[in-house]
Design an enzyme around this catalytic site. Structure first.
Site: not given
Length: 343
Positions: A71-73, A285
């Site tokens: 997860r990017a965040s 995404e």
């Protein structure tokens, strides 16, 4: 085949977030650093979260394979120090590798790097190497701003990034230039202005420099449709001229690519009209920044295949390139992995 090059494990089992909360508390002086061995996530936990979410939507929307990364965040490189980031990256990379092992025909692994503000980027090379050689990563996410919004890192064209680029070229893998959580949520929205502003900033950094003279085989993907780039293509062309750079097609588009994480039809129409087809990669995404149904269409905002299918700017051959051919070209390890699976 429909290849989605931009997916994150946003639905990871709750145990992962709980472990991270303990690690974040430790960085604030509350408690001991949690032991990675204390995190227990079963194969059934993974199957449940994937089958009920990403895999379900992939089947409903008609995509076949997703390049799947942490997860990017959650990367949040501005939290803690390098040791914290190294431990967190290893845990997250191991988890997404397990997804690709459990669903080998549907998911291919992408890795995060253990970046940290003020730390030499070459410190990430060891995890990059492990992710590719041991876990089978076909790409990595590269954060151009590990500070989370302070932009304290050198531009992507700075030589301090070169050890990463050298490995990317050696391994024949692209990097997705993707920031993480903002350190100023009171001012910036992580997946709104922070993400899209960073996409635009990364492109401008590349425009101002001459990185690809040193790395003619390096491939970088700017997500979310390139931020403001396609919309302001004339501005960027003009700035390139003012800076004495060649036309953008020659200067950057042999090495820079954009995905289709653009959540309305006019946006995809613009992207496919302005950017050459060979530089566009299908992506959604999902399940990610926008999870709701658009009341104007009755479909999910992030069902981007519908937009690519509907645009009149692409011929059938060009659509095939966006959905599959370009991904196989830009991601050679992905192509070889799919062929090894008979795909």
């Amino acid at each position: 085949m429909i290849i989605d090059i931009h997916g994150h494990y946003t639905t990871a089992p709750a145990q992962l977030g709980a472990w991270r909360d303990l690690q974040i508390a430790f960085t604030k002086g509350d408690g001991e650093a949690p032991d990675p061995a204390s995190l227990h996530i079963s194969d059934d936990d993974i199957r449940e979260t994937i089958e009920a979410n990403q895999l379900k939507l992939m089947n409903e929307r008609g995509s076949d394979v997703t390049v799947f990364s942490p997860r990017a965040s959650f990367m949040a490189h501005h939290i803690g120090d390098l040791a914290v980031s190294e431990t967190w990256a290893r845990i997250c990379n191991d988890l997404v590798a397990r997804v690709s092992e459990l669903f080998p025909d549907r998911f291919l692994m992408g890795a995060m790097l253990p970046q940290s503000p003020g730390v030499d980027p070459k410190t990430t090379v060891a995890e990059l190497t492990r992710a590719v050689e041991e876990l089978g990563a076909v790409t990595v996410n590269l954060n151009p701003d590990p500070s989370g919004g302070k932009w304290s890192a050198p531009a992507l064209t700075d030589r301090s990034w070169y050890p990463i680029y050298e490995k990317l070229v050696e391994y024949e893998i692209p990097a997705m230039v993707h920031v993480s959580t903002t350190c100023r949520p009171d001012v910036f929205h992580t997946t709104g202005d922070h993400y899209l502003g960073a996409d635009t900033t990364a492109f401008m950094q590349l425009l101002k420099g001459d990185l690809f003279k040193d790395f003619p085989d390096l491939k970088l993907v700017i997500p979310h449709g390139g931020g403001a780039v396609p919309y302001h293509w004339g501005r960027f062309r003009g700035l390139a001229m003012a800076l004495g750079k060649p036309e953008l097609e020659e200067h950057l588009l042999n090495n820079v690519y954009f995905d289709t994480c653009v959540y309305h039809q006019p946006g995809i129409d613009l992207l496919t009209d302005v950017i050459p087809t060979e530089n566009i990669l299908f992506a959604s995404e999902m399940i990610g920044a926008v999870r709701d149904i658009d009341p104007r269409t009755g479909h999910y905002f992030d069902d981007t295949k519908r937009y690519v299918d509907a645009t009149t700017n692409l011929s059938d051959l060009q659509r095939d390139l966006v959905f599959e051919g370009n991904a196989r070209n830009v991601y050679p390890r992905l192509d070889r992995a799919l062929k090894a699976r008979g795909l």
